[in-house]
Design a protein around this motif. Structure first.
Motif, PDB file in Angstrom:
ATOM      1  N   ARG A 159       4.567   5.132  11.303  1.00  0.00           N
ATOM      2  CA  ARG A 159       3.934   5.133  10.209  1.00  0.00           C
ATOM      3  C   ARG A 159       3.091   6.373  10.206  1.00  0.00           C
ATOM      4  N   SER A 184      -3.134  -2.262  11.102  1.00  0.00           N
ATOM      5  CA  SER A 184      -2.131  -1.698  11.776  1.00  0.00           C
ATOM      6  C   SER A 184      -2.391  -0.344  10.730  1.00  0.00           C
ATOM      7  N   GLU A 243       5.131  -6.156  17.017  1.00  0.00           N
ATOM      8  CA  GLU A 243       6.362  -6.370  15.591  1.00  0.00           C
ATOM      9  C   GLU A 243       7.026  -5.894  15.495  1.00  0.00           C
ATOM     10  N   ASP A 277      -1.083  -5.462  18.714  1.00  0.00           N
ATOM     11  CA  ASP A 277      -1.055  -5.051  17.684  1.00  0.00           C
ATOM     12  C   ASP A 277       0.661  -6.346  17.479  1.00  0.00           C
TER      13      ASP A 277
HETATM   14 MG   LIG Z   1       0.337  -4.656  11.023  1.00  0.00          MG
END
Ligand SMILES: [Mg+2]
Ligand SMILES: Nc1ncnc2c1ncn2[C@@H]1O[C@H](COP(=O)(O)OP(=O)(O)O)[C@@H](O)[C@H]1O
Length: 453
Positions: free
Chosen positions: A133, A101, A124, A170
């Motif tokens: 992030r 990711s 996810e 993802d």
């Molecule tokens: Mg990931």
């Protein structure tokens, strides 16, 4: 009420079996077969990948080389064969937590910075997690759109209705299509969703990257069957505890395979390592027995890697053979050859072989370096200083030629190595200023040269 038909599918290779069994007869893996509901009749009659096309002469000059979009990450561009190709479908596999990711987000940010709109579909993580992030990695950008959605048709609608330059899913295991009753991550779902993204990529001419988790060694969870479906397969590897990461292409319809990109994982994201040889040789001890450097070749790139061996007295029971970073069978073969052709007895010795830096050496050219490391440790004598060695070792103890000899010698010279043992058959074009080449045709000869001081 009609009974729902069930089938038994292997999660590793996707083979369908009429009944459950412990071992898949296709891929020979154990405990990989699960029960799934069969697709409804006629469900396999899917639309063609792109609308019906007309035959075109192969000499037609209007489609010469594909347009490529730079990822902004040099290492990644090289692995892809020069950048992302429009309309291509790429699978990025790797262990959970390895940094898939992170890499995808960094690439997305580069594309966004260059003015392209990017859709990052995360099935996810929540928006907050993904945003946190992005914040940590410094990859916030107005052109980078996050979609927290796991329904493929919703994602597809967005991809069709908006002009995106780049799309990331993802992960492929977290999305589902409502046309199938199976749960996300099951073989049927993963295959069907990947097919849908393939149609989207080709139909909309947008490059799509699918992130896929690996559960067992080298197997993308659920299906390896995605490998033949997609255009490019990249694996992201590395030891979780070490910061080194290697991006490897194992299939590429638009470039060479076996290229690698090297990265270092920091809390601010992945950093390219443009000079991996320096990194791998960083902590190499000088003048110690059992250490040999090999100029190995990964894809088109030479890479200096240290092979270490430790041979010691075995204490109880059968002697140990522990190998990391190379094929243990190859080491057994080398031990047998050393025993027969060089008179070294390993029967009552423990043998450990390790490739430094978490690298894997799969090419036969590593044989000679490993054999010399074993002899050096066995005799407790370090190798001649500033020496590298490469070559394939045959069963008769002969040293066989390998490819890309010149590039290997050049790389060794670049890092201050002044001597190189190589196969006699590789003597063409290897005169490099500052590097003395020692051609050998037999293992015994190589040992004598390497341990002469
Ligand atoms: Mg990931
Ligand atoms: N807050 C943090 N600070 C520093 N590193 C982090 C942080 N959160 C995650 N990481 C690093 O990122 C890695 C997870 O990367 P990620 O891209 O989510 O992996 P993947 O998508 O392959 O599962 C972790 O293993 C850890 O090394």
């Amino acid at each position: 009420m009609a009974r729902v038909k069930v089938i038994f599918v292997c999660q590793t290779c996707g083979a369908v079996h009429p009944r459950w069994m412990g071992k898949c007869t296709e891929c020979e893996e154990w405990n990989t077969i699960v029960e799934e509901q069969a697709e409804q009749e006629g469900a396999h009659l899917r639309p063609a990948i792109v609308a019906a096309a007309e035959p075109v002469a192969v000499t037609d000059g209007t489609h010469i080389s594909p347009e490529r979009l730079s990822t902004g990450v040099g290492e990644c561009d090289r692995v892809l064969g020069g950048g992302i190709v429009a309309g291509s479908l790429t699978l990025v596999g790797g262990d959970p937590g390895i940094g898939k990711s992170t890499l995808m987000l960094q690439i997305s940010h580069h594309v966004a910075q260059r003015g392209g709109r990017v859709l990052y579909v995360t099935g996810e993580e929540s928006f907050n997690q993904a945003r946190l992030r992005a914040d940590r990695l410094g990859t916030l950008h107005d052109n980078l759109m996050l979609l927290t959605e796991s329904n493929v048709s919703v994602a597809a609608r967005h991809i069709r209705s908006d002009q995106y330059c780049f799309v990331v899913i993802d992960s492929i295991q977290s999305v589902y299509t409502s046309q199938l009753p199976a749960v996300p991550g099951s073989v049927g779902q993963v295959r069907e969703c990947a097919n849908e993204f393939l149609r989207l990529a080709k139909g909309e001419q947008v490059p799509i990257f699918l992130v896929g988790h690996v559960t067992k060694e080298g197997v993308i969870a659920g299906p390896r069957l995605l490998e033949h479906l997609v255009d490019t397969v990249l694996y992201f590897e590395g030891e979780n505890k070490q910061s080194l990461r290697i991006l490897r292409s194992v299939k590429n319809r638009y470039g060479s395979t076996n290229e690698i990109g090297v990265f270092e994982m920091r809390d601010t994201g992945l950093n390219e390592v443009t000079n991996p040889s320096a990194l791998f040789l960083n902590e190499r001890p000088e003048g110690v027995s059992g250490s040999v450097v090999i100029p190995s070749v990964e894809g088109t790139r030479p890479l200096l890697v240290e092979v270490q061996a430790l041979v010691g007295d075995a204490h109880a029971g059968s002697p140990r053979r522990t190998v990391t970073g190379m094929n243990p069978n190859r080491i057994s073969l080398l031990l047998a050859v050393l025993e027969k052709r060089a008179g070294l007895h390993f029967a009552d010795r423990d043998v450990f072989v390790n490739v430094a830096g978490g690298v894997r050496l799969d090419e036969p050219a590593a044989d000679l370096a490993a054999a010399l490391a074993l002899v050096s440790s066995f005799r407790e004598r370090p190798l001649a200083p500033h020496l590298v060695a490469f070559g394939e070792v045959g069963l008769a103890g002969e040293i066989r030629a390998v490819n890309m000899a010149r590039q290997r010698v050049v790389e060794a010279g670049k890092f201050g190595f002044r001597r190189c043992i190589l196969p006699k058959g590789c003597m063409k074009d290897v005169e490099i200023p500052g590097v003395e080449v020692w051609p050998v045709s037999e293992l015994a000869q190589a040992i004598e040269l390497a341990l002469q001081f």
